[in-house]
Motif scaffolding. Structure first.
Motif, PDB file in Angstrom:
ATOM      1  N   MET A  92       0.843  -1.188   0.000  1.00 17.78           N
ATOM      2  CA  MET A  92       0.000   0.000   0.000  1.00 17.78           C
ATOM      3  C   MET A  92       0.884   1.246   0.000  1.00 17.78           C
ATOM      4  SD  MET A  92      -2.901   1.152   2.779  1.00 17.78           S
ATOM      5  CE  MET A  92      -3.841  -0.340   2.455  1.00 17.78           C
ATOM      6  N   LEU A  93       0.528   2.243  -0.789  1.00 17.55           N
ATOM      7  CA  LEU A  93       1.276   3.487  -0.851  1.00 17.55           C
ATOM      8  C   LEU A  93       0.629   4.510   0.068  1.00 17.55           C
ATOM      9  CD1 LEU A  93       1.979   3.774  -4.699  1.00 17.55           C
ATOM     10  CD2 LEU A  93       3.501   2.932  -2.913  1.00 17.55           C
ATOM     11  N   TYR A  94       1.465   5.240   0.785  1.00 16.21           N
ATOM     12  CA  TYR A  94       0.985   6.263   1.705  1.00 16.21           C
ATOM     13  C   TYR A  94       1.475   7.622   1.245  1.00 16.21           C
ATOM     14  CZ  TYR A  94       0.000   2.420   4.949  1.00 16.21           C
ATOM     15  OH  TYR A  94      -0.469   1.283   5.532  1.00 16.21           O
ATOM     16  N   SER A  95       0.685   8.629   1.492  1.00 12.58           N
ATOM     17  CA  SER A  95       1.100  10.000   1.264  1.00 12.58           C
ATOM     18  C   SER A  95       1.000  10.714   2.603  1.00 12.58           C
ATOM     19  CB  SER A  95       0.205  10.683   0.217  1.00 12.58           C
ATOM     20  OG  SER A  95       0.598  12.031   0.042  1.00 12.58           O
ATOM     21  N   VAL A  96       2.147  10.879   3.250  1.00  9.92           N
ATOM     22  CA  VAL A  96       2.174  11.417   4.602  1.00  9.92           C
ATOM     23  C   VAL A  96       2.919  12.741   4.606  1.00  9.92           C
ATOM     24  CG1 VAL A  96       2.785  10.979   7.003  1.00  9.92           C
ATOM     25  CG2 VAL A  96       2.216   9.067   5.493  1.00  9.92           C
ATOM     26  N   PRO A  97       2.230  13.842   4.842  1.00  6.81           N
ATOM     27  CA  PRO A  97       2.920  15.139   4.890  1.00  6.81           C
ATOM     28  C   PRO A  97       3.760  15.261   6.156  1.00  6.81           C
ATOM     29  CG  PRO A  97       0.627  15.415   5.515  1.00  6.81           C
ATOM     30  CD  PRO A  97       0.783  13.983   5.068  1.00  6.81           C
ATOM     31  N   ALA A  98       4.911  15.911   6.030  1.00  5.64           N
ATOM     32  CA  ALA A  98       5.777  16.126   7.186  1.00  5.64           C
ATOM     33  C   ALA A  98       5.171  17.175   8.109  1.00  5.64           C
ATOM     34  CB  ALA A  98       7.161  16.573   6.724  1.00  5.64           C
ATOM     35  N   MET A  99       5.498  17.107   9.385  1.00  4.71           N
ATOM     36  CA  MET A  99       5.032  18.104  10.341  1.00  4.71           C
ATOM     37  C   MET A  99       5.685  19.447  10.017  1.00  4.71           C
ATOM     38  SD  MET A  99       5.231  15.751  13.807  1.00  4.71           S
ATOM     39  CE  MET A  99       4.475  16.983  14.861  1.00  4.71           C
ATOM     40  N   ASP A 100       4.975  20.511  10.288  1.00  4.81           N
ATOM     41  CA  ASP A 100       5.477  21.853  10.015  1.00  4.81           C
ATOM     42  C   ASP A 100       6.647  22.176  10.935  1.00  4.81           C
ATOM     43  OD1 ASP A 100       5.885  24.468   9.293  1.00  4.81           O
ATOM     44  OD2 ASP A 100       3.820  25.121   9.641  1.00  4.81           O
ATOM     45  N   ARG A 101       7.785  22.532  10.336  1.00  6.60           N
ATOM     46  CA  ARG A 101       8.961  22.849  11.136  1.00  6.60           C
ATOM     47  C   ARG A 101       8.875  24.215  11.801  1.00  6.60           C
ATOM     48  NH1 ARG A 101      13.638  23.612   8.996  1.00  6.60           N
ATOM     49  NH2 ARG A 101      12.921  24.200   6.919  1.00  6.60           N
ATOM     50  N   VAL A 102       7.919  25.030  11.355  1.00  5.08           N
ATOM     51  CA  VAL A 102       7.767  26.381  11.883  1.00  5.08           C
ATOM     52  C   VAL A 102       6.823  26.369  13.084  1.00  5.08           C
ATOM     53  CG1 VAL A 102       6.987  28.720  11.403  1.00  5.08           C
ATOM     54  CG2 VAL A 102       8.207  27.420   9.648  1.00  5.08           C
ATOM     55  N   ALA A 103       7.305  26.889  14.214  1.00  6.36           N
ATOM     56  CA  ALA A 103       6.468  26.975  15.409  1.00  6.36           C
ATOM     57  C   ALA A 103       5.552  28.185  15.345  1.00  6.36           C
ATOM     58  CB  ALA A 103       7.344  27.047  16.661  1.00  6.36           C
ATOM     59  N   VAL A 104       6.102  29.333  14.968  1.00  2.76           N
ATOM     60  CA  VAL A 104       5.319  30.560  14.889  1.00  2.76           C
ATOM     61  C   VAL A 104       6.025  31.558  13.978  1.00  2.76           C
ATOM     62  CG1 VAL A 104       6.453  31.570  16.912  1.00  2.76           C
ATOM     63  CG2 VAL A 104       4.180  32.354  16.262  1.00  2.76           C
ATOM     64  N   GLU A 105       5.237  32.355  13.288  1.00  6.25           N
ATOM     65  CA  GLU A 105       5.777  33.419  12.448  1.00  6.25           C
ATOM     66  C   GLU A 105       5.307  34.761  12.993  1.00  6.25           C
ATOM     67  OE1 GLU A 105       6.437  32.305   7.980  1.00  6.25           O
ATOM     68  OE2 GLU A 105       4.436  31.573   8.557  1.00  6.25           O
ATOM     69  N   LEU A 106       6.264  35.628  13.259  1.00  6.18           N
ATOM     70  CA  LEU A 106       5.972  36.961  13.782  1.00  6.18           C
ATOM     71  C   LEU A 106       6.491  37.996  12.792  1.00  6.18           C
ATOM     72  CD1 LEU A 106       7.091  36.336  17.482  1.00  6.18           C
ATOM     73  CD2 LEU A 106       4.742  36.323  16.584  1.00  6.18           C
ATOM     74  N   GLY A 107       5.632  38.354  11.846  1.00  7.91           N
ATOM     75  CA  GLY A 107       6.055  39.285  10.818  1.00  7.91           C
ATOM     76  C   GLY A 107       7.201  38.695  10.015  1.00  7.91           C
ATOM     77  N   PRO A 108       8.341  39.407   9.964  1.00  6.59           N
ATOM     78  CA  PRO A 108       9.485  38.893   9.200  1.00  6.59           C
ATOM     79  C   PRO A 108      10.275  37.823   9.947  1.00  6.59           C
ATOM     80  CG  PRO A 108      10.045  40.995  10.188  1.00  6.59           C
ATOM     81  CD  PRO A 108       8.581  40.762  10.494  1.00  6.59           C
ATOM     82  N   PHE A 109       9.923  37.584  11.206  1.00  7.88           N
ATOM     83  CA  PHE A 109      10.670  36.619  12.018  1.00  7.88           C
ATOM     84  C   PHE A 109       9.962  35.264  12.042  1.00  7.88           C
ATOM     85  CE2 PHE A 109      11.576  40.829  13.778  1.00  7.88           C
ATOM     86  CZ  PHE A 109      12.965  40.853  13.664  1.00  7.88           C
ATOM     87  N   THR A 110      10.749  34.214  11.865  1.00  8.07           N
ATOM     88  CA  THR A 110      10.235  32.853  11.895  1.00  8.07           C
ATOM     89  C   THR A 110      10.902  32.079  13.016  1.00  8.07           C
ATOM     90  OG1 THR A 110       9.878  32.873   9.495  1.00  8.07           O
ATOM     91  CG2 THR A 110       9.915  30.727  10.580  1.00  8.07           C
ATOM     92  N   VAL A 111      10.089  31.492  13.872  1.00  6.72           N
ATOM     93  CA  VAL A 111      10.604  30.684  14.983  1.00  6.72           C
ATOM     94  C   VAL A 111      10.365  29.216  14.641  1.00  6.72           C
ATOM     95  CG1 VAL A 111      10.440  30.175  17.438  1.00  6.72           C
ATOM     96  CG2 VAL A 111      10.089  32.529  16.625  1.00  6.72           C
TER      97      VAL A 111
END
Length: 272
Positions: free
Chosen positions: A1-20
């Motif tokens: 069986m083939l699965y299509s599993v998206p990876a978890m988002d590496r970004v915790a939070v985005e604050l304007g131009p800043f990415t955590v």
């Protein structure tokens, strides 16, 4: 069986131009919890107030810098071609051994400046260092790195792993060994072991040396499963070589310090 599993988002939070990124958040969480654990023990051992906070002001940035420099050194063939990636720590690439080297050098200088025992300081912080390493490995999990070779989904399910771990180990159509998890669990077991040793009448310095041996034994074997090891030449894994050396050096120091009378202070004595 083939699965299509998206990876978890590496970004915790985005604050304007800043990415955590979760990578940084998790490492920071490990450092905080480790500090709280060590600070409690420092107070119990009669260390000067805020001594660990003062140490961390220097130790954290120096350890991160050394961890990055260590990683870049053994991946220089790549970074020499893409120098813009040198500062991209959110992509991963912090070597634990490099961070440990930086932390030990900082602690030695700090202890000398403050006129306190480095070995006493090392004993107090050893379980906390390992706790930080155990938590920090989950940053690798979020980045889908520090994994082992290919396995089947059935193999991962056979380990009784939660679904979110199984899915995150699905990378570019292939499932991989969750070696980040193996090391995290080994480190957590080591934390419990070191906390137990605090109740044993060890000599000064032996808790820290026990940490080096425990972590290095696990890292040596787990590293052999990984696919992204830093290498010395084409056949030697850097982490395995250093782990072996740390085990040997720690054992030699245990024996030498006892024979030379450098560790006569017992861990449970008031003077320890």
């Amino acid at each position: 069986m083939l699965y299509s599993v998206p990876a978890m988002d590496r970004v915790a939070v985005e604050l304007g131009p800043f990415t955590v990124y979760w990578y940084g958040v998790i490492i920071g969480m490990g450092a905080l919890l480790g500090f709280l654990l060590a600070n409690k023990e420092a107070q119990r051992r009669g260390m000067p107030k805020d001594i660990l906070a003062d140490l961390l002001i220097f130790a954290i940035p120096i350890s991160i810098l050394c961890a990055r420099l260590y990683y870049i050194t053994f991946r220089w063939e790549y970074y020499s071609q893409y120098p813009s990636q040198i500062l991209a720590v959110w992509e991963g690439g912090l070597a634990i051994h490099g961070g440990l080297i930086g932390a030990v050098i900082t602690a030695v200088i700090f202890a000398k400046a403050k006129k306190i025992s480095f070995w006493k300081l090392a004993d107090i912080t050893a379980p906390s260092i390992l706790l930080g390493q155990a938590i920090g490995r989950w940053g690798n999990f979020m980045n889908q790195e520090a994994h082992g070779g290919p396995v089947t989904r059935e193999f991962l399910e056979g380990l009784m792993l939660p679904e979110f771990i199984v899915n995150q180990m699905y990378i570019d159509g292939i499932y991989y060994h969750p070696t980040f998890l193996y090391e995290s669990l080994w480190s957590l077991a080591g934390v419990l072991f070191l906390l137990y040793l605090r109740k044993v009448n060890l000599r000064r310095g032996e808790l820290f040396l026990s940490y080096l041996i425990w972590y290095s034994v696990g890292r040596f074997f787990i590293e052999g499963m990984r696919t992204d090891s830093l290498m010395i030449g084409e056949s030697l894994r850097t982490a395995q070589v250093l782990s072996f050396l740390l085990i040997v050096v720690a054992i030699i120091l245990l024996v030498y310090r006892r024979k030379a009378g450098l560790s006569n202070v017992r861990y449970l004595e008031k003077a320890s």
